[in-house]
Design a protein around this motif. Structure first.
Motif, PDB file in Angstrom:
ATOM      1  N   GLY A   3       0.798  -1.163  -0.061  1.00 22.08           N
ATOM      2  CA  GLY A   3      -0.165  -0.217  -0.071  1.00 22.08           C
ATOM      3  C   GLY A   3       0.821   1.367  -0.057  1.00 22.08           C
ATOM      4  N   SER A   4       2.104   1.138   0.517  1.00 20.87           N
ATOM      5  CA  SER A   4       2.879   2.516   0.480  1.00 20.87           C
ATOM      6  C   SER A   4       3.523   2.522  -0.913  1.00 20.87           C
ATOM      7  CB  SER A   4       3.888   2.218   1.785  1.00 20.87           C
ATOM      8  OG  SER A   4       4.885   1.268   1.224  1.00 20.87           O
ATOM      9  N   GLY A   5       3.547   1.642  -1.551  1.00 26.60           N
ATOM     10  CA  GLY A   5       4.117   1.793  -3.169  1.00 26.60           C
ATOM     11  C   GLY A   5       5.549   1.406  -3.076  1.00 26.60           C
ATOM     12  N   GLY A   6       5.989   0.653  -2.100  1.00 31.10           N
ATOM     13  CA  GLY A   6       7.255   0.368  -2.003  1.00 31.10           C
ATOM     14  C   GLY A   6       7.933  -0.237  -3.205  1.00 31.10           C
ATOM     15  N   SER A   7       9.325  -0.304  -3.362  1.00 33.33           N
ATOM     16  CA  SER A   7       9.676  -1.025  -4.664  1.00 33.33           C
ATOM     17  C   SER A   7      10.298  -2.432  -4.205  1.00 33.33           C
ATOM     18  CB  SER A   7      11.249  -0.222  -4.913  1.00 33.33           C
ATOM     19  OG  SER A   7      12.096  -0.187  -3.799  1.00 33.33           O
ATOM     20  N   ALA A   8      10.219  -3.022  -3.202  1.00 34.40           N
ATOM     21  CA  ALA A   8      10.610  -4.296  -2.689  1.00 34.40           C
ATOM     22  C   ALA A   8       9.666  -5.385  -3.397  1.00 34.40           C
ATOM     23  CB  ALA A   8      10.766  -4.491  -1.338  1.00 34.40           C
ATOM     24  N   TRP A   9      10.083  -6.079  -4.449  1.00 37.05           N
ATOM     25  CA  TRP A   9       9.346  -6.963  -5.509  1.00 37.05           C
ATOM     26  C   TRP A   9       8.800  -8.244  -4.334  1.00 37.05           C
ATOM     27  CZ3 TRP A   9       6.146  -8.692  -8.951  1.00 37.05           C
ATOM     28  CH2 TRP A   9       6.031  -9.813  -9.285  1.00 37.05           C
ATOM     29  N   GLU A  10       9.724  -8.592  -3.487  1.00 37.82           N
ATOM     30  CA  GLU A  10       9.268  -9.792  -2.638  1.00 37.82           C
ATOM     31  C   GLU A  10       7.828  -9.417  -1.938  1.00 37.82           C
ATOM     32  OE1 GLU A  10      12.242  -8.064  -2.703  1.00 37.82           O
ATOM     33  OE2 GLU A  10      13.593  -9.495  -3.549  1.00 37.82           O
ATOM     34  N   SER A  11       7.567  -8.329  -1.185  1.00 31.29           N
ATOM     35  CA  SER A  11       6.397  -7.933  -0.893  1.00 31.29           C
ATOM     36  C   SER A  11       5.213  -8.043  -1.610  1.00 31.29           C
ATOM     37  CB  SER A  11       6.477  -6.613  -0.214  1.00 31.29           C
ATOM     38  OG  SER A  11       7.220  -6.272   0.759  1.00 31.29           O
ATOM     39  N   TYR A  12       5.217  -7.606  -2.794  1.00 26.59           N
ATOM     40  CA  TYR A  12       4.073  -7.947  -4.026  1.00 26.59           C
ATOM     41  C   TYR A  12       4.058  -9.266  -4.076  1.00 26.59           C
ATOM     42  CZ  TYR A  12       4.484  -2.814  -4.529  1.00 26.59           C
ATOM     43  OH  TYR A  12       4.672  -1.332  -4.421  1.00 26.59           O
ATOM     44  N   GLU A  13       5.298 -10.036  -4.392  1.00 29.00           N
ATOM     45  CA  GLU A  13       5.084 -11.576  -4.694  1.00 29.00           C
ATOM     46  C   GLU A  13       4.556 -12.383  -3.770  1.00 29.00           C
ATOM     47  OE1 GLU A  13       8.215 -14.322  -6.712  1.00 29.00           O
ATOM     48  OE2 GLU A  13       8.866 -13.126  -5.037  1.00 29.00           O
ATOM     49  N   PHE A  49      -0.077  -7.861  -8.059  1.00 29.61           N
ATOM     50  CA  PHE A  49       1.008  -7.846  -9.042  1.00 29.61           C
ATOM     51  C   PHE A  49       0.992  -6.212  -9.699  1.00 29.61           C
ATOM     52  CE2 PHE A  49       1.005 -12.786  -9.194  1.00 29.61           C
ATOM     53  CZ  PHE A  49       2.059 -12.695  -8.247  1.00 29.61           C
ATOM     54  N   LEU A  50      -0.202  -6.041 -10.311  1.00 25.11           N
ATOM     55  CA  LEU A  50      -0.237  -4.769 -11.260  1.00 25.11           C
ATOM     56  C   LEU A  50       0.319  -3.538 -10.424  1.00 25.11           C
ATOM     57  CD1 LEU A  50      -3.487  -5.531 -13.123  1.00 25.11           C
ATOM     58  CD2 LEU A  50      -0.870  -5.431 -14.178  1.00 25.11           C
ATOM     59  N   ARG A  51       0.293  -3.682  -9.109  1.00 24.70           N
ATOM     60  CA  ARG A  51       0.537  -2.458  -8.304  1.00 24.70           C
ATOM     61  C   ARG A  51       2.202  -2.026  -8.237  1.00 24.70           C
ATOM     62  NH1 ARG A  51      -2.950  -2.728  -2.969  1.00 24.70           N
ATOM     63  NH2 ARG A  51      -1.658  -0.929  -2.231  1.00 24.70           N
ATOM     64  N   PHE A  52       2.942  -3.099  -8.637  1.00 23.16           N
ATOM     65  CA  PHE A  52       4.165  -3.173  -8.478  1.00 23.16           C
ATOM     66  C   PHE A  52       4.917  -1.740  -9.299  1.00 23.16           C
ATOM     67  CE2 PHE A  52       8.856  -4.597  -9.663  1.00 23.16           C
ATOM     68  CZ  PHE A  52       9.205  -4.423  -8.388  1.00 23.16           C
ATOM     69  N   PRO A  53       5.528  -0.807  -9.029  1.00 22.92           N
ATOM     70  CA  PRO A  53       5.595   0.305  -9.428  1.00 22.92           C
ATOM     71  C   PRO A  53       6.524   0.229 -10.762  1.00 22.92           C
ATOM     72  CG  PRO A  53       6.723   0.389  -7.387  1.00 22.92           C
ATOM     73  CD  PRO A  53       5.871  -0.790  -7.316  1.00 22.92           C
ATOM     74  N   TRP A  54       7.502  -0.858 -10.485  1.00 16.76           N
ATOM     75  CA  TRP A  54       8.691  -1.065 -11.669  1.00 16.76           C
ATOM     76  C   TRP A  54       7.844  -1.394 -13.016  1.00 16.76           C
ATOM     77  CZ3 TRP A  54      13.581  -3.744 -10.128  1.00 16.76           C
ATOM     78  CH2 TRP A  54      14.326  -3.109  -8.985  1.00 16.76           C
ATOM     79  N   PHE A  55       6.602  -2.122 -13.088  1.00 17.65           N
ATOM     80  CA  PHE A  55       6.067  -2.455 -14.051  1.00 17.65           C
ATOM     81  C   PHE A  55       5.777  -1.236 -14.998  1.00 17.65           C
ATOM     82  CE2 PHE A  55       4.231  -6.335 -12.289  1.00 17.65           C
ATOM     83  CZ  PHE A  55       5.539  -7.336 -12.229  1.00 17.65           C
ATOM     84  N   THR A  56       5.317   0.104 -14.520  1.00 21.95           N
ATOM     85  CA  THR A  56       5.048   1.189 -15.295  1.00 21.95           C
ATOM     86  C   THR A  56       6.084   2.198 -15.312  1.00 21.95           C
ATOM     87  OG1 THR A  56       3.923   2.126 -13.298  1.00 21.95           O
ATOM     88  CG2 THR A  56       2.559   0.970 -14.622  1.00 21.95           C
ATOM     89  N   ASN A  57       7.022   2.140 -14.526  1.00 30.16           N
ATOM     90  CA  ASN A  57       8.278   3.055 -14.126  1.00 30.16           C
ATOM     91  C   ASN A  57       9.386   2.403 -13.660  1.00 30.16           C
ATOM     92  OD1 ASN A  57       9.350   5.443 -14.360  1.00 30.16           O
ATOM     93  ND2 ASN A  57       8.739   6.190 -12.328  1.00 30.16           N
ATOM     94  N   ALA A  95       8.017  -9.594 -14.129  1.00 30.76           N
ATOM     95  CA  ALA A  95       6.497  -9.611 -14.845  1.00 30.76           C
ATOM     96  C   ALA A  95       6.486 -10.926 -15.453  1.00 30.76           C
ATOM     97  CB  ALA A  95       6.689  -8.438 -15.892  1.00 30.76           C
ATOM     98  N   ASP A  96       7.268 -11.497 -16.016  1.00 23.69           N
ATOM     99  CA  ASP A  96       7.306 -12.983 -16.414  1.00 23.69           C
ATOM    100  C   ASP A  96       7.045 -13.884 -15.199  1.00 23.69           C
ATOM    101  OD1 ASP A  96       7.379 -15.075 -18.395  1.00 23.69           O
ATOM    102  OD2 ASP A  96       9.380 -15.560 -17.164  1.00 23.69           O
ATOM    103  N   THR A  97       7.551 -13.681 -14.207  1.00 23.77           N
ATOM    104  CA  THR A  97       7.269 -14.740 -12.973  1.00 23.77           C
ATOM    105  C   THR A  97       5.993 -14.457 -12.492  1.00 23.77           C
ATOM    106  OG1 THR A  97       9.616 -14.384 -12.227  1.00 23.77           O
ATOM    107  CG2 THR A  97       7.871 -15.146 -10.622  1.00 23.77           C
TER     108      THR A  97
END
Length: 194
Positions: free
Chosen positions: A78-88, A107-115, A128-130
């Motif tokens: 929810g904080s928009g953090g950049s740690a993929w492991e939390s989203y995963e 998954f779609l909220r992971f900020p790296w996907f759009t930026n 994204a592939d994973t």
């Protein structure tokens, strides 16, 4: 670097650290320390570090505290953090409960996907592939397609780009294009799976 013989306790190994989380990961991954040994460190230190939530959630899950782990991960995501492991990890928990759309949305909220940050396009494509592959192989191709698109459009020349492009073509019923992507991947990366 850390030497095995000098680490008597996790607290000793991290006593002067407040931001170098790699040492905490190394205690588990390299030195084989049980995650439970790190509870005092994870509970009381490294607050604000993007990777802390996922690691502390793993500990909570090992203890059977799923609700607390989910709350921790939801705050991190929810904080928009950049740690993929939390989203995963949070999406994985939703998939365990067969909440496919919620997992996709996490998954779609992971900020790296759009930026994606500079120099991280290959990592973004891999994430994204994973994520998309998990949904794809659970029989959710339409949920996967949106996420495969991030990797397919990455222009990295990575295996993740190729396999995502291949699976997108399969989802769209374009099997000739899927076979072409499989051929490119198998030739470039010597992949027997194509």
């Amino acid at each position: 670097g850390l030497q095995k013989t000098r680490i008597s306790t996790p607290a000793r190994a991290t006593r002067f650290l407040h931001s170098v989380f790699e040492v905490v990961k190394g205690l588990v991954n390299t030195y084989g320390r049980p995650l439970a040994d790190l509870e005092p460190i994870l509970k009381d230190r490294f607050h604000g570090h993007p990777e802390r939530a996922a690691w502390y959630a793993r500990l909570l899950l090992q203890r059977g505290e799923k609700t607390k782990a989910e709350e921790l991960l939801e705050r991190a995501v929810g904080s928009g953090g950049s740690a993929w492991e939390s989203y995963e990890k949070l999406a994985e928990l939703r998939l365990e409960d067969l909440q496919f759309e919620q997992a996709r949305d996490i998954f779609l909220r992971f900020p790296w996907f759009t930026n994606p940050p500079p120099g991280q396009r290959v990592s973004m494509a891999s994430h994204a592939d994973t994520a998309a592959s998990r949904l794809f192989f659970l029989g959710r191709p339409q949920d996967a397609a949106q996420i495969f698109r991030f990797a397919a459009d990455s222009n990295t020349g990575s295996s993740s780009q190729y396999v995502s492009s291949q699976r997108l073509a399969m989802i769209e019923g374009d099997y000739l294009t899927a076979a072409q992507w499989a051929a490119v991947r198998s030739q470039r990366y010597n992949s027997r799976y194509g």
